[in-house]
Motif scaffolding. Structure first.
Motif, PDB file in Angstrom:
ATOM      1  N   ASN A 100       0.833  -1.203   0.000  1.00  8.51           N
ATOM      2  CA  ASN A 100       0.000   0.000   0.000  1.00  8.51           C
ATOM      3  C   ASN A 100       0.870   1.256   0.000  1.00  8.51           C
ATOM      4  O   ASN A 100       0.510   2.273  -0.607  1.00  8.51           O
ATOM      5  N   MET A 101       2.028   1.198   0.651  1.00 10.49           N
ATOM      6  CA  MET A 101       2.976   2.313   0.589  1.00 10.49           C
ATOM      7  C   MET A 101       3.560   2.454  -0.813  1.00 10.49           C
ATOM      8  O   MET A 101       3.762   3.563  -1.313  1.00 10.49           O
ATOM      9  N   VAL A 102       3.806   1.299  -1.463  1.00 13.16           N
ATOM     10  CA  VAL A 102       4.322   1.318  -2.840  1.00 13.16           C
ATOM     11  C   VAL A 102       3.352   2.044  -3.757  1.00 13.16           C
ATOM     12  O   VAL A 102       3.747   2.899  -4.560  1.00 13.16           O
ATOM     13  N   THR A 103       2.064   1.737  -3.656  1.00 16.21           N
ATOM     14  CA  THR A 103       1.074   2.340  -4.552  1.00 16.21           C
ATOM     15  C   THR A 103       0.910   3.839  -4.319  1.00 16.21           C
ATOM     16  O   THR A 103       0.447   4.557  -5.200  1.00 16.21           O
ATOM     17  N   LYS A 104       1.321   4.307  -3.148  1.00 18.76           N
ATOM     18  CA  LYS A 104       1.238   5.735  -2.840  1.00 18.76           C
ATOM     19  C   LYS A 104       2.558   6.462  -3.066  1.00 18.76           C
ATOM     20  O   LYS A 104       2.679   7.657  -2.761  1.00 18.76           O
ATOM     21  N   GLY A 145       5.382   5.848  -1.563  1.00 21.65           N
ATOM     22  CA  GLY A 145       6.190   5.969  -0.350  1.00 21.65           C
ATOM     23  C   GLY A 145       7.226   4.881  -0.187  1.00 21.65           C
ATOM     24  O   GLY A 145       8.057   4.941   0.721  1.00 21.65           O
ATOM     25  N   ALA A 146       7.186   3.870  -1.055  1.00 20.39           N
ATOM     26  CA  ALA A 146       8.143   2.763  -0.974  1.00 20.39           C
ATOM     27  C   ALA A 146       8.485   2.300  -2.384  1.00 20.39           C
ATOM     28  O   ALA A 146       7.710   2.484  -3.322  1.00 20.39           O
ATOM     29  N   CYS A 147       9.638   1.681  -2.518  1.00 23.45           N
ATOM     30  CA  CYS A 147      10.143   1.249  -3.817  1.00 23.45           C
ATOM     31  C   CYS A 147       9.265   0.159  -4.430  1.00 23.45           C
ATOM     32  O   CYS A 147       8.857  -0.781  -3.746  1.00 23.45           O
ATOM     33  N   GLY A 148       8.997   0.268  -5.712  1.00 23.69           N
ATOM     34  CA  GLY A 148       8.165  -0.691  -6.413  1.00 23.69           C
ATOM     35  C   GLY A 148       8.786  -2.060  -6.574  1.00 23.69           C
ATOM     36  O   GLY A 148       8.090  -3.010  -6.934  1.00 23.69           O
ATOM     37  N   LEU A 149      10.072  -2.201  -6.304  1.00 25.67           N
ATOM     38  CA  LEU A 149      10.713  -3.508  -6.352  1.00 25.67           C
ATOM     39  C   LEU A 149      10.970  -4.046  -4.950  1.00 25.67           C
ATOM     40  O   LEU A 149      10.397  -5.048  -4.543  1.00 25.67           O
ATOM     41  N   CYS A 150      11.828  -3.375  -4.196  1.00 23.74           N
ATOM     42  CA  CYS A 150      12.279  -3.900  -2.904  1.00 23.74           C
ATOM     43  C   CYS A 150      11.424  -3.424  -1.730  1.00 23.74           C
ATOM     44  O   CYS A 150      11.594  -3.902  -0.616  1.00 23.74           O
ATOM     45  N   ALA A 151      10.495  -2.481  -1.976  1.00 21.54           N
ATOM     46  CA  ALA A 151       9.575  -1.959  -0.953  1.00 21.54           C
ATOM     47  C   ALA A 151      10.284  -1.210   0.163  1.00 21.54           C
ATOM     48  O   ALA A 151       9.716  -0.977   1.231  1.00 21.54           O
ATOM     49  N   ARG A 152      11.537  -0.804  -0.063  1.00 27.62           N
ATOM     50  CA  ARG A 152      12.243   0.035   0.900  1.00 27.62           C
ATOM     51  C   ARG A 152      11.621   1.433   0.896  1.00 27.62           C
ATOM     52  O   ARG A 152      11.242   1.955  -0.144  1.00 27.62           O
ATOM     53  N   THR A 153      11.504   2.057   2.078  1.00 22.28           N
ATOM     54  CA  THR A 153      10.933   3.401   2.174  1.00 22.28           C
ATOM     55  C   THR A 153      11.758   4.391   1.357  1.00 22.28           C
ATOM     56  O   THR A 153      12.986   4.386   1.412  1.00 22.28           O
ATOM     57  N   ILE A 154      11.058   5.228   0.573  1.00 18.18           N
ATOM     58  CA  ILE A 154      11.726   6.233  -0.245  1.00 18.18           C
ATOM     59  C   ILE A 154      11.650   7.580   0.461  1.00 18.18           C
ATOM     60  O   ILE A 154      10.562   8.075   0.775  1.00 18.18           O
ATOM     61  N   LYS A 155      12.789   8.176   0.720  1.00 21.12           N
ATOM     62  CA  LYS A 155      12.819   9.482   1.354  1.00 21.12           C
ATOM     63  C   LYS A 155      12.392  10.549   0.345  1.00 21.12           C
ATOM     64  O   LYS A 155      12.754  10.494  -0.833  1.00 21.12           O
ATOM     65  N   THR A 156      11.627  11.493   0.815  1.00 24.99           N
ATOM     66  CA  THR A 156      11.077  12.512  -0.081  1.00 24.99           C
ATOM     67  C   THR A 156      12.150  13.357  -0.751  1.00 24.99           C
ATOM     68  O   THR A 156      11.937  13.879  -1.844  1.00 24.99           O
ATOM     69  N   ASP A 157      13.315  13.492  -0.116  1.00 25.28           N
ATOM     70  CA  ASP A 157      14.379  14.325  -0.680  1.00 25.28           C
ATOM     71  C   ASP A 157      15.441  13.495  -1.410  1.00 25.28           C
ATOM     72  O   ASP A 157      16.518  14.012  -1.745  1.00 25.28           O
TER      73      ASP A 157
END
Length: 415
Positions: free
Chosen positions: A132-136, A138-150
């Motif tokens: 659900n974070m991936v679809t928003k 907020g997380a990587c579409g492959l590894c699902a690691r959280t993506i920092k906004t900056d």
């Protein structure tokens, strides 16, 4: 009758074919089958043994075969996986018997805490909350690691601009394994299936989709790639999800409801697999255009095949990932190996570390359940979830104690 001595690659190919048809055959029976199929070949038992050992398809003698149950999932040797290269020669694979299937064995004595191998998944779907974070974004579409906004390294899918990736390498891997098919900008018809799985909170439904995507993308790539991918899937322990759920006490009450979910899901999956799909913006390149070969057109989207992919994902996944090598690790209630995730902030990828020193030719084993559980609880869980009766020393002996050294290595007690 003139006789010939076959070249090693030709003989190895026939041996592998014979072993795939009947993995439990030993050297003598494999030789007998070779002589039946190729009566003009001059082949010795010693040569068959040597080639079987080199290919990692000799039968280990450590476990009795027991009685076969057609509902029990059995794995097979994947000849397309170079075990030696992935483990720096530390591990080999063997068929144990028809009931247990394959296993991994040490090629030399290895010390405690040794990381035997690291592996990236062949198929991966993260926990639904993380997805659900991936679809928003907020997380990587492959590894699902959280993506920092900056983050300056993050990037988006060019087809939908919806899915973000922590780095370009993740985007490329995702594109070549799943997102090329799952991108709503290119394949909006698949959205209904994905939304259905999300609403049902059904990770295995999405895991099965990722399996289908891998096959469809391989078919687009080349016939050779498709053959290799199908061989990979065939080697995983496989059983229908229906067979798994029939083991549950709630099946009599929930069986019809489960079938309704499966029927709806397969209907939506087929709807999302129409050809050709849309073209990629900017380049105009078609994403998927090749129809499936005749032998897959009907069978791939049958209910039987679909439920086997769901069952395969449920049985083999380690925190969301299906791994070609890790999947050969069998269970023990006092395991000698521990699974970890080497990537910071993600379960994408596994490492296998030894919980104690192991000897040459000893089988590497992990635990499929919480080893602190009592024998009856472990047995019930393993029968229901993995469809086998554990016969390890803790389960068959008088002492049901978890080894203290193992408990420490698993992080269950402090050293």
């Amino acid at each position: 009758m003139a006789t010939i001595t076959p070249e090693a690659p030709v003989l190895t190919e026939l041996i592998a074919k014979i072993k795939k048809a009947d993995p439990g055959l030993g050297i003598k029976k494999v030789l007998a089958e070779i002589q039946t199929q190729e009566p003009t070949w001059l082949v010795s038992e010693k040569r068959v043994k040597k080639l079987m050992d080199q290919a990692g398809i000799a039968v280990a003698n450590a476990e009795p075969e027991g009685e076969l149950d057609p509902s029990v999932p059995v794995s097979h040797i994947d000849a397309a996986v170079d075990i030696s290269a992935l483990t720096n020669g530390l591990v080999k694979t063997k068929m144990i018997n028809k009931v247990i299937g394959k296993g991994l064995f040490a090629t030399e004595e290895l010390p405690k805490d040794k990381v035997v191998f690291n592996e990236f998944p062949f198929i991966y779907f993260p926990p639904m909350k993380r997805y659900n974070m991936v679809t928003k974004g907020g997380a990587c579409g492959l590894c699902a690691r959280t993506i920092k906004t900056d983050s300056l390294l993050s990037c988006v899918c060019p087809g939908c601009s919806r899915i973000k990736y922590c780095i370009k390498a993740c985007r490329e891997t995702s594109w070549n394994s799943s997102h090329r098919f799952e991108c709503f900008g290119l394949n909006p018809a698949l959205k209904e299936y994905v939304n259905f799985c999300v609403e049902e909170n059904w990770n295995a439904g999405m895991g099965a989709l990722r399996c289908y995507e891998r096959i469809l993308i391989a078919n687009e790539t080349s016939p050779e790639e498709l053959t290799t991918v199908l061989k990979h899937f065939d080697a995983f322990a496989t059983v229908s999800q229906e067979e798994r759920q029939k083991r549950e006490t709630s099946w009599d009450m929930m069986g019809d409801q489960s079938r309704a979910v499966w029927e709806k899901a397969l209907e939506l999956l087929i709807k999302g697999c129409k050809y050709p799909l849309k073209t990629l913006p900017k380049s105009g390149t078609s994403v998927l255009t090749k129809p499936l070969p005749d032998h897959l057109k009907d069978s791939l989207f049958s209910m039987d095949t679909y439920l086997k992919f769901v069952g395969r994902y449920n049985i083999n996944n380690q925190d969301g990932g299906l791994y070609l090598l890790h999947s050969a690790l069998n269970h023990a209630c006092n395991p000698n190996a521990v699974i970890g995730h080497p990537g910071a902030g993600t379960n994408y990828g596994v490492s296998v570390r030894l919980a104690r020193t192991i000897k040459r030719d000893e089988q590497l084993q992990i635990t499929y359940c919480d080893p602190r559980w009592k024998r009856d609880t472990r047995q019930q869980y393993l029968r229901t979830e993995y469809m086998f009766t554990c016969k390890c020393k803790r389960c068959t002996g008088s002492d049901d104690t978890l080894n203290e050294e193992i408990a420490q290595s698993l992080g269950l007690v402090q050293e």
